[in-house]
Design a protein around this motif. Sequence first.
Motif, PDB file in Angstrom:
ATOM      1  N   ASP A  76       0.810  -1.215   0.000  1.00 42.26           N
ATOM      2  CA  ASP A  76       0.000   0.000   0.000  1.00 42.26           C
ATOM      3  C   ASP A  76       0.843   1.264   0.000  1.00 42.26           C
ATOM      4  N   GLU A  77       1.846   1.328   0.874  1.00 42.01           N
ATOM      5  CA  GLU A  77       2.660   2.529   0.981  1.00 42.01           C
ATOM      6  C   GLU A  77       3.480   2.762  -0.279  1.00 42.01           C
ATOM      7  N   LEU A  80       1.125   4.066  -3.036  1.00 38.02           N
ATOM      8  CA  LEU A  80       0.752   5.448  -2.785  1.00 38.02           C
ATOM      9  C   LEU A  80       1.918   6.385  -3.116  1.00 38.02           C
ATOM     10  N   LEU A 112      -5.587   0.719  -8.946  1.00 36.67           N
ATOM     11  CA  LEU A 112      -5.329   0.875  -7.514  1.00 36.67           C
ATOM     12  C   LEU A 112      -6.479   0.298  -6.703  1.00 36.67           C
ATOM     13  N   ARG A 115      -8.812   1.279  -1.238  1.00 34.61           N
ATOM     14  CA  ARG A 115      -8.271   1.892  -0.027  1.00 34.61           C
ATOM     15  C   ARG A 115      -7.120   2.829  -0.339  1.00 34.61           C
ATOM     16  N   ILE A 116      -6.338   2.510  -1.398  1.00 35.31           N
ATOM     17  CA  ILE A 116      -5.224   3.377  -1.779  1.00 35.31           C
ATOM     18  C   ILE A 116      -5.729   4.554  -2.607  1.00 35.31           C
ATOM     19  N   ARG A 119      -7.088   7.214  -0.358  1.00 42.55           N
ATOM     20  CA  ARG A 119      -6.043   7.986   0.304  1.00 42.55           C
ATOM     21  C   ARG A 119      -5.420   8.996  -0.649  1.00 42.55           C
TER      22      ARG A 119
END
Length: 318
Positions: A76-77, A80, A112, A115-116, A119
């Motif tokens: 995820d990180e 992003l 994506l 949830r990403i 964000r």
Amino acid sequence: MIGASARLLRLLSLLAARPSWTCAELAGRMEVTDRTVRRDIARLRDLGYCVDSDAGPWGGYRLRAGSRMPPLILDDEEALAVAVGLREAALSDALGGDQAALSALLKLRQVLPPRIADRLGEWDDAFVRLPGSEGPRIRAGMLLELAAACRGGRRARLSYTDGQGRATVRDVDPYRLVHTGRRWYLVARDVARGQWRTFRADRVDRLQPTGHPAEITDPPDPALLVSRNIANGPYPLYATVRLPLPADEALRLVPATVGTHRPDGPDATLVDIGGPDPDGLARYLLGLATPLRVLAPDSVRQALLRRTRELLTAHTDG
């Protein structure tokens, strides 16, 4: 003939490149039969990729948002961070004018996980970009919508505010996005008028798909169309200037977004330049710091001579 694994990767790349493909389009791009495409789509689904299909004459296959990212897997990180970096590169032109960052961001955002994507949307709302003295502001989301419309080959309803503040709604066939270094422009065919037009992307208020395919026949050179429209903007006065330079050197001195160029023999170029008044055009021409000749109008020629005499007088000793 390419192997099955390579063919699947090619199919994934095509599905990620634009919102929807018909079976015939995919078969043509991959140089295989429709039956092979349907079989490969089934294999992708067995591997866990979410490929949706629509029935009807305009139906086709599409890679559902939220599918695993082919063929690179990021946490995820990482996803992003890549998306934010691509967005900033697209908006700042950090990688030049080839739109590579925008194209990559469009592909990434299509797949994506929600949830990403949520964000990233929150970051878009929270960030404030400090533009240059006259730099326009455009939302990254709108830029992606315009890019998707160009890639998708679908007609769209454009809500647009022109330079005089007039709001209009028109159906357009999106074709290309052009970045001049300061602004993004959408090149599209105005359906009602049957003409190719340019629209400043930062003045687009809304873009809504109509569900109809775009009619892209005899498209123009998008960069040339934007350059000409900018150079031939709504100026009250135009001057024709002869530069003793070949066309390529004249273009470096006076960009295509400032003037319209045409050759005058092998070693000279005629340039039409617009401006607010004779004195403003004279100031610009003096700033070029190169020999030139004003062919028309006489008001600009006289303003240039007057400013030149003032400079000579101011720098004459005694």
